[in-house]
Design a protein around this motif. Structure first.
Motif, short mmCIF file in Angstrom:
data_model
loop_
_atom_site.label_atom_id
_atom_site.label_comp_id
_atom_site.label_asym_id
_atom_site.label_seq_id
_atom_site.Cartn_x
_atom_site.Cartn_y
_atom_site.Cartn_z
N VAL A 186 154.63 -16.98 85.55
CA VAL A 186 155.64 -16.22 84.81
C VAL A 186 156.93 -17.03 84.77
CG1 VAL A 186 157.03 -14.12 84.68
CG2 VAL A 186 154.64 -13.99 85.46
N ALA A 187 157.51 -17.14 83.59
CA ALA A 187 158.84 -17.74 83.42
C ALA A 187 159.73 -16.68 82.76
CB ALA A 187 158.77 -19.00 82.58
N GLN A 188 160.80 -16.34 83.42
CA GLN A 188 161.67 -15.27 82.94
C GLN A 188 163.09 -15.80 82.72
OE1 GLN A 188 162.18 -12.04 85.70
NE2 GLN A 188 163.42 -10.80 84.30
N ALA A 200 144.83 -21.49 82.89
CA ALA A 200 146.05 -20.83 83.33
C ALA A 200 146.65 -20.05 82.17
CB ALA A 200 147.06 -21.85 83.85
N VAL A 201 147.46 -19.06 82.51
CA VAL A 201 148.21 -18.32 81.51
C VAL A 201 149.67 -18.29 81.94
CG1 VAL A 201 147.62 -16.13 82.64
CG2 VAL A 201 148.49 -16.12 80.30
N MET A 202 150.55 -18.59 81.01
CA MET A 202 151.98 -18.56 81.25
C MET A 202 152.59 -17.39 80.50
SD MET A 202 154.80 -19.82 82.57
CE MET A 202 154.49 -21.50 83.12
N PHE A 203 153.21 -16.49 81.24
CA PHE A 203 153.93 -15.37 80.63
C PHE A 203 155.39 -15.79 80.43
CE2 PHE A 203 150.35 -13.38 82.71
CZ PHE A 203 149.96 -12.38 81.83
N CYS A 204 155.82 -15.80 79.18
CA CYS A 204 157.21 -16.13 78.85
C CYS A 204 157.94 -14.81 78.61
CB CYS A 204 157.27 -17.01 77.61
SG CYS A 204 156.42 -18.59 77.80
N VAL A 205 158.87 -14.48 79.49
CA VAL A 205 159.56 -13.20 79.46
C VAL A 205 161.04 -13.43 79.14
CG1 VAL A 205 160.15 -11.11 80.75
CG2 VAL A 205 157.94 -12.26 81.15
N THR A 212 159.13 -18.21 88.01
CA THR A 212 160.41 -18.88 87.90
C THR A 212 161.36 -18.02 87.07
OG1 THR A 212 161.52 -20.87 87.10
CG2 THR A 212 159.57 -20.19 85.90
N TYR A 213 162.59 -17.94 87.57
CA TYR A 213 163.60 -17.11 86.91
C TYR A 213 164.84 -17.96 86.65
CZ TYR A 213 167.36 -13.66 86.46
OH TYR A 213 168.45 -12.93 86.01
N VAL A 214 165.29 -17.95 85.39
CA VAL A 214 166.56 -18.61 85.06
C VAL A 214 167.54 -17.54 84.60
CG1 VAL A 214 165.57 -20.86 84.53
CG2 VAL A 214 165.73 -19.17 82.72
#
Length: 310
Positions: free
Chosen positions: A225-227, A133-138, A257-259
């Motif tokens: 993706v976590a933004q 898996a790849v997690m994009f931290c935005v 996911t968006y915070v």
């Protein structure tokens, strides 16, 4: 409590949602599988049934001509001994008896099993589907993100980083910072750079899409993706963000996911993201963080273990 025990407690019951086995991507991720039999191998892999079958076939093949010759010699001896004593040939009888003894010794000399009979289970390494898996931290680093907001965002991503490092061996992280323009950065720059500017959120989503296209085929990778942002965005760019998510990203992502880090009322970006959430309820989640005390509860809510549907 040790560090390992503490992390076990902190991340208990959490997981990456919708993680799937993907296509063959890592040739080093293999498992041995049976692939017939071979004439060479180690004792631990002897196929007893096949070896005994080979031994029986060999014994039948080797004994058949000997038995035939033995049968003919026995028949000839019997015929010779039934003759009238005057007509019997003692030399011939002795010769036949010697031949019969020789043939019987040959029969007994045929081994029950020979090294030639041994067969071994053949194992080959078969590539396995990967759970990589790849997690994009935005992260939004625009001017509207105060230092307090940025600190909360960094703590959230640090918690995410520890969670992934602790629980998954094959997860890559891609760090993207943005203001009016997005930039892929390394871990150190992501957490410590003080660069700032205006806000165009779609620049980050566009960059994520471009990175997926160039490096992470969805058929081979689980994409996350976590933004984190304060929700402040430039003019109509929030509509562009929604279009990018619906048309490009969400059909390929496992989870987004968006915070939103703000104590104030939500703005256009949150409203557009609500439309995305309504369409992708299982794979899109958004939460608000007001202060640092909200980070861990929100994190647990976003990454809590789902009950598999039957």
């Amino acid at each position: 409590m040790s560090r390992e025990e503490f992390l076990d407690f902190v991340f208990d019951g959490l997981e990456l949602p919708h993680l799937e086995r993907k296509a063959l991507v890592d040739l080093d991720e293999v498992r041995p599988v049976r692939a017939g039999v071979s004439k060479e191998g180690v004792p631990a892999r002897i196929n007893i049934v096949r070896s005994m079958r080979e031994a029986q076939a060999r014994r039948i093949a080797m004994r058949a001509p000997i038995r035939r010759a033995l049968r003919e010699a026995t028949q000839a001896l019997d015929e010779e001994e039934r003759k009238d004593p005057v007509l019997r040939n003692p030399a011939r009888i002795a010769e036949l008896k010697a031949e019969i003894e020789r043939l019987e010794r040959r029969l007994k000399a045929v081994p029950f099993i020979d090294t030639y009979d041994l067969r071994y289970n053949n194992l080959i390494d078969q590539p396995q589907p990967s759970s990589k898996a790849v997690m994009f931290c935005v992260m939004d680093v625009s001017g509207s993100m105060t230092q307090a907001h940025k600190d909360i965002a960094k703590r959230f991503f640090l918690l995410l980083y520890l969670f992934l490092e602790r629980n998954y061996e094959k997860v890559e992280l891609v760090f993207v910072r943005h203001h009016t323009a997005a930039k892929e950065v390394d871990e150190e720059e992501f957490f410590y750079s003080r660069e700032t500017g205006g806000t165009i959120v779609s620049s980050a989503l566009t960059m994520v899409d471009e990175i997926i296209e160039s490096r992470y085929p969805p058929g081979q990778w689980n994409l996350y993706v976590a933004q984190a942002s304060d929700g402040d965005n430039w003019d109509d760019d929030s509509i562009t963000c929604r279009e990018l998510l619906v048309e490009r990203l969400m059909p390929r992502l496992q989870y987004f996911t968006y915070v939103e880090i703000t104590p104030h009322a939500h703005q256009a970006l949150w409203e557009e993201y609500e439309r995305v959430e309504a369409e992708y309820a299982e794979r899109f989640a958004m939460r608000q963080i007001v202060d640092a005390g909200d980070i861990y509860p929100v994190f647990r809510e976003l990454f809590k273990r789902r009950i598999a549907s039957t």
